[in-house]
Design a protein around this motif. Structure first.
Motif, PDB file in Angstrom:
ATOM      1  N   PRO A  75       0.816  -1.226   0.000  1.00  8.54           N
ATOM      2  CA  PRO A  75       0.000   0.000   0.000  1.00  8.54           C
ATOM      3  C   PRO A  75       0.848   1.273   0.000  1.00  8.54           C
ATOM      4  CG  PRO A  75       0.020  -0.993   2.185  1.00  8.54           C
ATOM      5  CD  PRO A  75       0.757  -1.940   1.287  1.00  8.54           C
ATOM      6  N   HIS A  76       0.264   2.349  -0.467  1.00  4.38           N
ATOM      7  CA  HIS A  76       0.914   3.654  -0.365  1.00  4.38           C
ATOM      8  C   HIS A  76       0.966   4.075   1.096  1.00  4.38           C
ATOM      9  CE1 HIS A  76      -0.548   4.254  -4.661  1.00  4.38           C
ATOM     10  NE2 HIS A  76       0.760   4.467  -4.736  1.00  4.38           N
ATOM     11  N   ILE A  77       2.048   4.737   1.482  1.00  2.09           N
ATOM     12  CA  ILE A  77       2.021   5.366   2.810  1.00  2.09           C
ATOM     13  C   ILE A  77       1.771   6.863   2.676  1.00  2.09           C
ATOM     14  CG2 ILE A  77       3.388   3.670   4.079  1.00  2.09           C
ATOM     15  CD1 ILE A  77       5.730   5.693   3.853  1.00  2.09           C
ATOM     16  N   ALA A  78       2.134   7.419   1.554  1.00  2.01           N
ATOM     17  CA  ALA A  78       1.818   8.807   1.233  1.00  2.01           C
ATOM     18  C   ALA A  78       1.739   8.840  -0.288  1.00  2.01           C
ATOM     19  CB  ALA A  78       2.885   9.752   1.759  1.00  2.01           C
ATOM     20  N   ASP A  79       0.601   8.486  -0.791  1.00  2.00           N
ATOM     21  CA  ASP A  79       0.367   8.356  -2.230  1.00  2.00           C
ATOM     22  C   ASP A  79       0.985   9.545  -2.960  1.00  2.00           C
ATOM     23  OD1 ASP A  79      -0.677   8.137  -4.780  1.00  2.00           O
ATOM     24  OD2 ASP A  79      -2.705   7.643  -4.117  1.00  2.00           O
ATOM     25  N   PRO A  80       1.924   9.364  -3.882  1.00  2.00           N
ATOM     26  CA  PRO A  80       2.295   8.128  -4.598  1.00  2.00           C
ATOM     27  C   PRO A  80       3.465   7.341  -4.002  1.00  2.00           C
ATOM     28  CG  PRO A  80       3.337   9.987  -5.654  1.00  2.00           C
ATOM     29  CD  PRO A  80       2.571  10.551  -4.490  1.00  2.00           C
ATOM     30  N   LEU A  81       3.856   7.585  -2.768  1.00  2.00           N
ATOM     31  CA  LEU A  81       5.014   6.882  -2.202  1.00  2.00           C
ATOM     32  C   LEU A  81       4.592   5.690  -1.347  1.00  2.00           C
ATOM     33  CD1 LEU A  81       7.278   9.903  -1.132  1.00  2.00           C
ATOM     34  CD2 LEU A  81       7.368   8.579  -3.256  1.00  2.00           C
ATOM     35  N   ARG A  82       5.408   4.624  -1.454  1.00  2.00           N
ATOM     36  CA  ARG A  82       5.225   3.443  -0.606  1.00  2.00           C
ATOM     37  C   ARG A  82       6.433   3.336   0.341  1.00  2.00           C
ATOM     38  NH1 ARG A  82       3.383   2.206  -5.713  1.00  2.00           N
ATOM     39  NH2 ARG A  82       1.349   1.179  -5.837  1.00  2.00           N
ATOM     40  N   VAL A  83       6.375   2.382   1.250  1.00  2.00           N
ATOM     41  CA  VAL A  83       7.461   2.235   2.225  1.00  2.00           C
ATOM     42  C   VAL A  83       8.824   2.138   1.535  1.00  2.00           C
ATOM     43  CG1 VAL A  83       8.479   0.671   3.937  1.00  2.00           C
ATOM     44  CG2 VAL A  83       6.053   1.239   4.060  1.00  2.00           C
ATOM     45  N   HIS A  84       8.879   1.361   0.456  1.00  2.74           N
ATOM     46  CA  HIS A  84      10.186   1.153  -0.197  1.00  2.74           C
ATOM     47  C   HIS A  84      10.707   2.423  -0.884  1.00  2.74           C
ATOM     48  CE1 HIS A  84       7.297   0.025  -3.484  1.00  2.74           C
ATOM     49  NE2 HIS A  84       8.027   0.914  -4.093  1.00  2.74           N
ATOM     50  N   ASP A  85       9.824   3.392  -1.090  1.00  2.62           N
ATOM     51  CA  ASP A  85      10.259   4.645  -1.715  1.00  2.62           C
ATOM     52  C   ASP A  85      10.938   5.577  -0.714  1.00  2.62           C
ATOM     53  OD1 ASP A  85       9.251   4.261  -4.398  1.00  2.62           O
ATOM     54  OD2 ASP A  85       7.233   4.455  -3.540  1.00  2.62           O
TER      55      ASP A  85
END
Lengths: 165, 385, 349, 154
Positions: free
Chosen positions: C189-199
């Motif tokens: 899932p996104h954690i701060a759309d468009p970013l996900r944890v791996h970003d």
């Protein structure tokens, strides 16, 4: 609504940040000692000086310290100030003596307060001893040492304390 | 090897308990614009900006150089933020001057500030550490025992500190930018003021101020046509030692002694008391004047108080100290060190107005911080080094 | 300019949560860097980087001096910035001719607080900080602007993350490493759309130290010194709404001044705490597809605040020492959405 | 031992709160902006080159030069230039339900300002969409006088 005619000149921007503080390895050992009514210093492997509270290193030699030394809870006032102004972080009743105590067997002064003595009788060289909270109330925080009080022993001559200032 | 560095512009704000009419950026710009104007330069002329201040918690802005970049015309330029505790104003000027000396930049703007009224100095200086017992009441609580130690060691008369405060507050009356400008601060008024951290009285302490100081530094080839001849950096030095260690000399710190020796020797000074015409030194509590007289080698150990007593440090003495009124009269913490450096430069430029020392040619700027463990100093002169 | 080289580098394990105090973390790192340098104390200059707000205790750098070896007293300074700028100050000092050797260190403990929230205090205190936008959300604003303008996709970002984590497998000090399939990363899932944890860079605690030495002295103590052939840093407007977030103007400018384009680049260590920032930085630095980016795993795999930028310079120097690069570029950043950037060019000969 | 203190493998940890009630003087330019917010209006300031900065600053961000003394009304509506989605808001943030952060270029402005957009779900957010402020009833002259922005026409 606020007075519309008056221009806004100030804003309030409160800040509250929550952290979980870690005392570190050496200071935690010291604090756990305090919780058992003991004052544990550390000796530098290089210059052999004893530090309290220990921070895990000798800043003079820049080497880690591990050797633990149990210290007396008696010592000598090397210098002091009489605090007559309130401070947000201190809840000792005013006026009080803020003192540097050189614990017996230690090489740096320990900061504390003196009570059970009129402030005008506090002297450099005065012998003092820690007053602890009752045993069942001991915790691993420095609040376990309530304050220092005079022992009544003769003063240490200033000549012997000079190098600790 | 190093390029010569000239101080061509100096500016400061009026220092006061609360500058309620400006933002943080506005406060800094006021000092910076005065310095630029003094130099006859404008924002685009500046190659780099070096900014300094004491703990970020005073204003509650983490790394405020980021927010202040636009306000100081730094966009597209290098910007550095220095923090060395109380000595920061001095170290900031030193970093800025190093950029010139290294030949990296031609014109550097340096600014230091504190807007203490946004919060309260005591809070940020004595944040309570969990698990510890707070026993030191702010900077005064920390330094008062050292003052007592000095009194005991030197045998200085008890009114030495009062005399320093009388002198500095009288000097401040001649400085339009000073925070404390009170003609009623006589010997009796200071002696009668309450003991806060005995042996330190209320009127023997510095105020909490909002304020900023700025300087424009240039290389020799980039000197603009300023209204006044520049001051020249003759030497600079910094020294630090750990906060607390066995065998530490707290009253006459070795770091301060070494820093002074270096700054004199690099400037070719062999007899500082005779060769230096004016000194602006960091005295937040009046007793630190005699203590630093010894630390700086102006007096033998144990004899510093005599200089105060004999009037040697007065405006008309043989070594005028803190002609501006010093930290005792204005203390925007982060800027206080830079004010010492700037006031020294003002003296050798003949720019100090009513608190000018006649014919001053060589001056010392001094700052210290932490628990008397960080020192920064410079010697400036009217002649090219 | 005077020749200056990095001759040693050491770092702490980038643990997610360090219980040691800053001196306990720093001391072994400083000792290691000093021992590897072949230079005896005292150093002519010492400079450090850190920030009080991370742990919420003022004057952390004062205590940290215990680890530096400051007795007898030393010429020393501190920036309330990433240690990369401390290195810059040390390099300047050597350029003045007043120093030949310098110890540089940096440290940061982010785990005691809520780092994305703590970083909100870096923002304009009047119109931004009172809204408490967290640092991850602000980076996400930049990520969307970049993706929509560049035509890159969230898959491209996941590929940056997967590559970084794969590279970090050879880095014993990485917080995050391993083999990750892009498909699986995109399924999170996104954690701060468009970013996900791996970003996003992991939160960790750490410390870094290194030694700089001038000219012939560096050649004496180091077989293959990592010469600083160019170093520069630039800052942009603070307000996110006053700049083009899809490019890094300040990085481009610093790269020009540092001379990145004067020769082929073998390796680049980029301080990109978010995946999209690596892509923005590659553009700004003009790095071609043949440049090996972040062989250490980069900040996406270990991001000790205030030390991660300096660590990039140390990692780049390590590639020079081991012979895997003749010319390397290191980059450090500060502030929200790449506001301030430093670029350093290192060469082996 | 206080139950707030924990022994974690021999190392003691404890909660630490940094809490200050900062009070900031805003100066003349931001003062105009906050006064207008209190009065339910949005203003920008013109730089010497004629760009309209919103929120206003005392200086042109590009050059450091002082801005003109021309304040202009902007908005209230504007365009989202970029956005991100907050699925789990933090306690201090403007809304307690999922929302978007957005850079919003208000009508008549040349720079974008940051604020929250209450759009319910991310599928209703789009770069280029128009939004309008939702004002608080009780306003004091603070960026929070705008509770948030919302899609225009709601």
């Amino acid at each position: 609504m606020a007075d519309e005619a008056k221009p806004v000149t100030n804003i309030k921007t409160p800040m509250r940040l929550e952290y979980r503080y870690s005392a570190g390895v050496a200071t935690s050992r010291f604090l756990r000692g305090i919780g058992q009514g003991k004052i544990l210093g550390q000796r530098c492997p290089s210059c052999r000086k004893v530090y309290v509270p220990p921070r895990g290193s000798c800043p003079r030699c820049a080497v880690p310290t591990v050797e633990e030394v149990e210290l007396s809870d008696e010592g000598t006032i090397t210098t002091f100030a009489i605090v007559r102004v309130p401070s947000e972080n201190i809840d000792v009743p005013l006026p009080f003596a803020s003192v540097h105590v050189l614990l017996d067997g230690c090489d740096i002064p320990f900061f504390s307060v003196v009570q059970e003595c009129p402030v005008d009788q506090i002297r450099i060289g005065m012998r003092v001893q820690a007053v602890w909270v009752p045993k069942e109330e001991l915790t691993s925080t420095l609040q376990s040492i309530r304050y220092f009080k005079p022992t009544g022993e003769p003063d240490v001559p200033f000549e012997k304390l000079k190098e600790f200032l | 090897m190093a390029e010569r560095c000239a101080i061509v512009g100096i500016g400061q704000t009026h220092h006061t308990a609360r500058r309620d009419d400006v933002s943080i950026a506005g406060l800094l710009r006021e000092a910076a614009l005065r310095a630029l104007d003094d130099a006859g330069l404008d924002w685009p002329d500046v190659d780099a900006v070096v900014i300094g201040k004491a703990p970020d918690m005073f204003e509650g802005v983490m790394m405020p150089e980021l927010y202040l970049a636009d306000a100081l015309g730094a966009v597209g330029k290098p910007m550095l933020r220095v923090h060395t505790a109380g000595s920061v104003g001095g170290s900031t000027a030193i970093v800025a001057a190093s950029l010139i000396q290294a030949g990296i930049h031609e014109r550097v703007l340096t600014v230091a500030f504190e807007k203490q009224s946004e919060s309260n100095a005591m809070w940020a200086l004595t944040v309570k550490t969990p698990l510890q017992a707070a026993v030191v009441a702010g900077a005064g609580g920390y330094f008062a025992p050292l003052v007592r130690g000095y009194m005991q060691r030197s045998g200085a008369p008890e009114d030495t500190g009062i005399r320093v405060a009388v002198k500095d507050r009288a000097n401040a009356l001649k400085n339009p930018y000073a925070h404390i400008r009170d003609p009623n601060l006589t010997f009796d008024a200071i002696a009668g003021s309450p003991m806060l951290w005995d042996p330190i009285r209320f009127h023997e302490t510095c105020p909490s101020s909002d304020g900023a100081c700025a300087m424009v530094l240039t290389s020799e080839r980039a000197i603009p046509r300023p209204k006044l001849a520049p001051a020249w950096v003759h030497s600079m030095a910094m020294r630090s030692e750990p906060t607390q260690f066995a065998g530490q000399e707290k009253i006459n710190p070795v770091s301060g002694q070494m820093c002074a020796k270096e700054v004199y020797s690099k400037a070719g000074i062999t007899d500082p008391r005779r060769e230096i015409d004016a000194a602006e030194i960091y005295v937040p509590f009046s007793w630190f004047e005699p203590m630093w007289m010894e630390n700086l080698g102006f007096a033998e150990v144990g004899q510093g108080w005599k200089m105060t007593y004999e009037g040697a440090t007065a405006l008309d003495g043989d070594l005028p100290v803190n002609c501006s009124g010093g930290v005792l009269s204005s203390n925007p913490i982060g800027a206080s060190g830079m004010l010492r450096f700037a006031e020294a430069a003002m003296q050798v430029r003949g720019q100090a107005g009513e608190h000018q020392v006649d014919g001053a040619k060589i001056a010392l700027g001094h700052a210290y911080g932490g628990g008397s463990q960080f020192f920064s100093m410079w010697i400036v002169g009217s002649a090219r080094p | 300019m005077r020749e200056v080289a990095i001759v040693s580098f050491a770092q702490a394990p980038n643990a997610r949560r360090e219980l040691r105090n800053e001196v306990e973390i720093l001391m072994p790192v400083v000792q290691e860097a000093v021992a590897r340098s072949g230079i005896e104390r005292p150093f002519d200059f010492t400079c450090s980087g850190s920030s009080d707000f991370l742990q919420g205790q003022p004057f952390a750098f004062v205590m940290a001096l215990d680890a530096a070896g400051a007795w007898p007293p030393i010429p020393e300074s501190h920036v309330e910035m990433d240690g990369a700028w401390a290195l810059y100050e040390a390099w300047v000092k050597i350029q003045t001719g007043q120093a030949e050797t310098a110890l540089v260190y940096a440290f940061g403990k982010s785990s005691p607080g809520d780092l994305p929230e703590v970083l909100a205090t870096q923002l304009d205190p009047y119109v931004l900080a009172p809204l408490w936008p967290d640092a991850v959300s602000l980076a996400a604003l930049q990520a969307r602007a970049y993706l929509e303008k560049s035509g890159h996709s969230e898959r491209d970002l996941a590929e940056v993350a997967a590559r970084s984590r794969r590279s970090a497998k050879s880095n014993p000090n990485a917080t995050v490493s391993g083999d990750y399939e892009v498909e699986k990363l995109l399924a999170t899932p996104h954690i701060a759309d468009p970013l996900r944890v791996h970003d996003c860079a992991p939160v960790c605690d750490g410390a870094v130290a290194m030694v700089l030495v001038a000219g012939d002295r560096a050649r004496k103590v180091c077989e293959r010194p990592a010469w600083i052939r160019g170093i520069d840093h630039r800052i942009e407007p603070h307000s996110l709404g006053a700049r083009d977030l899809t490019v890094s103007v300040s990085t481009r400018l610093a790269a020009e001044k540092a001379g990145v384009g004067r020769g082929a680049v073998d390796v680049a260590e980029l301080h990109a705490p978010f995946t999209h920032q690596e892509l923005i930085l590659r553009d700004a630095l003009g790095l071609g597809a043949n440049v090996k980016v972040n062989p250490s795993g980069g900040a996406l795999c270990a991001n000790p605040m205030m030390a991660a930028g300096l660590a990039r310079i140390g990692e780049a120097a390590s590639r020079i020492w081991d012979g895997s690069a003749r010319r390397a570029v290191a980059h450090a950043t500060s502030g929200p959405c790449l506001q301030q950037n430093l670029v350093c060019v290192l060469e082996g000969a | 031992m206080s139950d707030l203190v924990r022994d974690e493998g021999g190392v003691l940890t404890a909660p630490h709160v940094l809490e200050y009630p900062y009070r900031r003087s805003v100066g003349p330019v931001l003062g105009r902006f906050f006064t207008a917010l209190r009065d339910g209006r949005l203003v920008g300031v013109k730089t010497a080159k004629g760009r309209v900065l919103v929120p206003p600053a005392e200086y042109d961000p590009e050059t450091g030069a002082a801005v003109s003394d021309a304040f202009v009304d902007v908005g209230p509506g504007g365009v989202v230039t970029t956005w991100s989605w907050v699925s789990r808001p933090r306690a201090k943030q403007p809304l307690d339900r999922p929302f978007a952060w957005a850079l919003i270029r208000l009508d008549g402005a040349d720079t974008a300002m940051l604020h929250a957009v209450d759009a319910g779900e991310p599928s209703r957010m789009k770069t280029g969409m128009r939004v309008v402020p939702r004002w608080r009833a009780e306003r004091v002259g603070h960026i929070g006088d705008i509770e948030c922005f919302q899609p225009e026409g709601e």
